[in-house]
Design an enzyme around this catalytic site. Structure first.
Site, PDB file in Angstrom:
ATOM      1  N   THR A 365     -78.293 -47.772  41.284  1.00  0.00           N
ATOM      2  CA  THR A 365     -78.991 -46.813  42.137  1.00  0.00           C
ATOM      3  C   THR A 365     -78.205 -45.537  41.923  1.00  0.00           C
ATOM      4  OG1 THR A 365     -79.771 -48.471  43.763  1.00  0.00           O
ATOM      5  CG2 THR A 365     -79.425 -46.277  44.629  1.00  0.00           C
ATOM      6  N   GLY A 456     -75.049 -48.726  45.553  1.00  0.00           N
ATOM      7  CA  GLY A 456     -74.176 -49.885  45.805  1.00  0.00           C
ATOM      8  C   GLY A 456     -74.858 -51.039  46.512  1.00  0.00           C
ATOM      9  N   GLY A 457     -76.200 -51.115  46.449  1.00  0.00           N
ATOM     10  CA  GLY A 457     -76.906 -52.262  47.029  1.00  0.00           C
ATOM     11  C   GLY A 457     -76.589 -52.407  48.506  1.00  0.00           C
TER      12      GLY A 457
HETATM   13  N1  GLY Z   1     -82.664 -51.246  45.786  1.00  0.00           N
HETATM   14  C1  GLY Z   1     -81.576 -50.994  46.622  1.00  0.00           C
HETATM   15  C2  GLY Z   1     -81.978 -50.565  47.978  1.00  0.00           C
HETATM   16  O1  GLY Z   1     -82.998 -49.923  48.140  1.00  0.00           O
HETATM   17  O2  GLY Z   1     -81.305 -50.859  48.928  1.00  0.00           O
END
Ligand code: GLY
Length: 554
Positions: A365, A456-457
């Site tokens: 991201t 960072g998820g």
């Molecule tokens: N794909 C990561 C998030 O949107 O949290």
């Protein structure tokens, strides 16, 4: 009494001395070429919103593993002229043919491969609609001018770095499955060497169409036709109608207060703002800087545990489910959560309502922060989910599709790629937006204005929490982006920390309180931050030393 009086004088005096506009613009992004693109647009007379379009589009080219036209994101805006704070929700939506059980195999288990690899994993992208919306509603320059640097970068190429090689290597097996993706992002089936110039002719052409025709050029016409044909030929479920129906949504940010700091942050369908503010509310009575490191870590971990537990239980797309945001952010609720924290012992997550088992974490991201000379601000976190998203490019488009459908809960209490669990609130439904953790945030006192966020998820929210605590302690942005990181997300019931995040003595002290600790690989996160000190006039930007980003000024 006397101390309170002093504090009151300070509060009154500082705003009177504070400047109305910063003396220079500042920007921090995850890639030097994206920062350059934003600075070019600011120098050409664009405002922070124009720069945000340019940086987003440039990142789509030079960080094809992080975000892009095939993905989405959240752009948090502050407009100086009227003080308006708003979040542009360009999050992906589930296609109309999506159904709740679409990732379950014959035995009712989640097929992890289909959930993250290939076009079945892709939601309908929102980034192009968001860029047009930003430029036309908030920007000053034409969309085509803002997209010019990205078109150049796609056409002429960018130089492959170690970071690119590392992320392409991580996803090489899946990229190789799709001839189109492999031809663009690999060289003879392998990550290209450092120094290789990577050109993206199809992406340049797609961007040029958007520059000329706006979002219409992406969501209808030839590009849309190619996107849908490519997706369906490889087993995905998009239709032309899904693309034509995509709409950006303006949402009120989540706003709260932490020890004199106004926090303006992401609204649902990001869980980021609610989880961040719930944790801050729990922590509010403690003077964290004056506590021992172990006491401080302990209460911050326990606040994270409780706020992430509520993420799993309650949060989802507010256009589809009722989310009790007011209740979760009520100070009385925070007091109840706080009272359940034992100052001497970790609370086992199993003693909180149950949830599922973890899986290893992998993520990408991107985030950038920008302020212009008028005081307009943008904090934007953008994603295609895992590195290179679904690792799939519909032929002739150059557009890497996201695998954001994995941010839905494919099966109740069954973890996604980040080990996050959820229930019905985040179940898949046609048109619904998957719950996100992206947390673009503004922090404000009368004297200091901060902008921050990170990829960072699931750890995005805890990283932003630690950054906000640093801001509240008066630290500069170089500290917010570099400080050692630790994390708890309710399940797995462990404190995760990056290499160097907790020293040996600190690890021992936390274990003695009953915490399970896990060092996760190397380091994590890539925070980009800006601070405007309205009293000294200083404007400083900082890029996370863990990444390759750089700040820039105009
Ligand atoms: N794909 C990561 C998030 O949107 O949290």
């Amino acid at each position: 009494m006397h101390r309170n009086w002093c504090a009151l004088v300070l509060v009154v005096v500082l705003p009177a001395a504070a400047a109305d506009a910063p003396p220079r613009a500042a920007l921090a992004s995850a890639h030097p070429l994206a920062t350059e693109a934003g600075i070019e647009i600011l120098a050409a007379g664009g405002n922070a919103f124009d720069a945000a379009v340019a940086v987003s589009a440039a990142l789509a080219v030079v960080e094809p593993y992080s975000s892009g036209l095939g993905g989405g994101g959240f752009w948090l805006l502050h407009r100086a002229s009227d003080g308006r704070d708003v979040m542009i929700d360009g999050r992906e939506t589930a296609p109309a043919e999506a159904d709740r059980d679409m990732y379950l195999n014959a035995t009712g288990e989640v097929d992890r491969d289909r959930a993250v690899n290939g076009p079945l994993a892709a939601g309908i992208p929102g980034e192009v609609a968001a860029l047009e919306y930003l430029a036309s509603r908030y920007g000053r320059l034409p969309l085509a001018r803002n997209l010019a640097p990205a078109i150049r970068l796609a056409r002429d190429g960018f130089v492959v770095t170690e970071r690119y090689r590392m992320l392409a290597g991580y996803r090489a097996d899946v990229l190789r499955r799709d001839p189109e993706a492999a031809a663009i992002f690999l060289l003879d089936g392998e990550p290209p060497p450092v120094g290789h110039v990577l050109k993206q002719a199809d992406l340049a052409a797609t961007l040029a169409i958007v520059a000329q025709d706006g979002a219409r050029g992406f969501y209808s016409g030839n590009v849309a036709e190619r996107l849908v044909a490519g997706v369906r030929a490889a087993g995905g479920r998009w239709s032309r109608r899904d693309l034509a129906a995509y709409r950006v949504i303006e949402r009120e940010p989540v706003i709260g207060e932490y020890r004199g700091v106004r926090v303006v942050t992401a609204a649902l369908p990001s869980s980021g703002g609610v989880v961040l503010l719930e944790a801050l509310n729990i922590l509010a009575p403690w003077d964290l800087p004056s506590m021992s490191a172990t006491d401080r870590h302990h209460v911050v971990i326990e606040a994270m545990r409780r706020a992430y537990r509520d993420r799993a239980d309650y949060l989802g797309d507010p256009d589809f489910v009722d989310v009790p945001v007011t209740h979760l952010l009520d100070p009385q609720y925070a007091a109840k959560m706080r009272a359940s924290i034992d100052p001497a012992r970790a609370t086992p997550s199993s003693s909180l309502p149950p949830a599922g088992e973890p899986e290893p974490v992998g993520t990408h991201t991107t985030h950038f922060s920008v302020i212009d000379r008028e005081g307009n601000r943008v904090a934007a976190t953008l994603s295609i989910n895992l590195p290179f998203g679904a690792a799939f490019v519909p032929p002739g488009t150059g557009v890497v599709l996201n695998d954001e459908m994995d941010d839905f809960s494919a099966k109740p209490m069954t973890p996604n790629a980040y080990g996050l669990v959820g229930v019905n609130a985040n179940a898949i439904a046609p048109g619904k937006r998957p719950l996100s953790s992206m947390t673009p945030t503004f922090v404000e006192t009368p004297a200091r204005i901060g902008i921050l966020g990170t990829p960072g998820g699931s750890r995005i929210i805890s990283m932003v929490l630690l950054g906000v605590l640093e801001f509240a302690a008066g630290e500069p942005p170089a500290r917010w982006v570099s400080e050692p990181r630790y994390h708890h997300q309710y399940l797995p019931d462990e404190v995760q920390f990056e290499r160097g995040g907790l020293d040996d003595a600190e690890q021992a002290a936390l274990r003695a309180r009953g915490h399970t600790l896990t060092e996760v690989g190397r380091t994590y996160g890539n925070m980009q931050a800006v601070l405007w000190d309205r009293v000294t006039g200083a404007v400083t930007a900082a890029s996370d030393p863990r990444g390759e980003g750089v700040p820039g000024y105009d």
